[in-house]
Design a protein around this motif. Structure first.
Motif, PDB file in Angstrom:
ATOM      1  N   THR A   1       4.888   5.092   2.408  1.00 26.63           N
ATOM      2  CA  THR A   1       5.102   6.360   3.106  1.00 26.63           C
ATOM      3  C   THR A   1       5.776   6.118   4.449  1.00 26.63           C
ATOM      4  O   THR A   1       6.714   6.827   4.822  1.00 26.63           O
ATOM      5  N   ARG A   2       5.299   5.121   5.181  1.00 26.80           N
ATOM      6  CA  ARG A   2       5.915   4.779   6.470  1.00 26.80           C
ATOM      7  C   ARG A   2       7.377   4.394   6.297  1.00 26.80           C
ATOM      8  O   ARG A   2       8.250   4.829   7.053  1.00 26.80           O
TER       9      ARG A   2
ATOM     10  N   THR B   1       0.837  -1.199   0.000  1.00 27.84           N
ATOM     11  CA  THR B   1       0.000   0.000   0.000  1.00 27.84           C
ATOM     12  C   THR B   1       0.875   1.254   0.000  1.00 27.84           C
ATOM     13  O   THR B   1       2.032   1.231   0.424  1.00 27.84           O
ATOM     14  N   ARG B   2       0.273   2.337  -0.453  1.00 23.50           N
ATOM     15  CA  ARG B   2       0.986   3.618  -0.431  1.00 23.50           C
ATOM     16  C   ARG B   2       1.297   4.041   1.015  1.00 23.50           C
ATOM     17  O   ARG B   2       2.350   4.622   1.277  1.00 23.50           O
ATOM     18  N   ALA B   3       0.415   3.709   1.938  1.00 30.60           N
ATOM     19  CA  ALA B   3       0.647   4.045   3.346  1.00 30.60           C
ATOM     20  C   ALA B   3       1.896   3.327   3.861  1.00 30.60           C
ATOM     21  O   ALA B   3       2.700   3.919   4.590  1.00 30.60           O
ATOM     22  N   GLU B   4       2.076   2.075   3.486  1.00 31.17           N
ATOM     23  CA  GLU B   4       3.294   1.343   3.889  1.00 31.17           C
ATOM     24  C   GLU B   4       4.539   1.988   3.275  1.00 31.17           C
ATOM     25  O   GLU B   4       5.568   2.116   3.939  1.00 31.17           O
TER      26      GLU B   4
END
Length: 162
Positions: free
Chosen positions: A91-92, A86-89
């Motif tokens: 980003t993290r 995911t994009r959230a991963e």
């Protein structure tokens, strides 16, 4: 002997940086091995073979891992299974690991002018710090296919590295 590129000059090792995606295919081992030896998919086998005889150029490879961030070719790691999904991963990973690693890389080797990036788009998101330093680079080449070594070779030829 490395043939001269079309421009007649060979790019010094410290002037270039290659960033490759990790791969799901890995050697299965409990003992840590060099990152460049662990990964068996994507561009890694081609890069390993291409730079086998040139330690200085091989040292200019970085591998982006969903679990570890940026790895140097000689970094010892064990087999693992973690992929950014995911994009959230992504980003993290960028915020917690990769941004600081890239800043340290540029502080340690302040002269890179050319960057060749062969990674999946989601992993490119984790590398967004590269774009915070665009004034330092003459050329950033992005190939959004981690298996497209053949697409990167013309750039390496321009550098005098192929």
């Amino acid at each position: 002997m490395t043939p001269l590129p079309p421009n007649g000059r060979v790019l010094e090792p410290g002037r270039g940086l290659i960033i490759l995606s990790c791969s799901r295919r890995k050697i299965v081992t409990a003992a840590p091995v060099a990152a460049l030896d662990l990964y068996q998919g994507g561009c890694i086998p081609s890069a390993r073979e291409h730079f086998a005889a040139d330690a200085a150029l091989r040292a200019r490879i970085r591998i982006i891992s969903g679990a570890h961030g940026l790895l140097r070719p000689e970094t010892l790691i064990s087999t693992y299974d973690h992929r950014l999904t995911t994009r959230a991963e992504a980003t993290r990973l960028h915020e917690q690991t990769v941004a600081a690693q890239l800043d340290a890389e540029l502080a340690e080797t302040p002269s890179p002018r050319h960057v060749l990036i062969l990674v999946e788009p989601l992993y490119l998101h984790a590398l967004q710090r590269v774009f915070d330093h665009t004034a330092r680079f003459r050329q950033i080449t992005i190939i959004p296919d981690p298996s497209a070594w053949h697409d990167g070779l013309p750039h390496l030829r321009d550098w005098g590295w192929a």
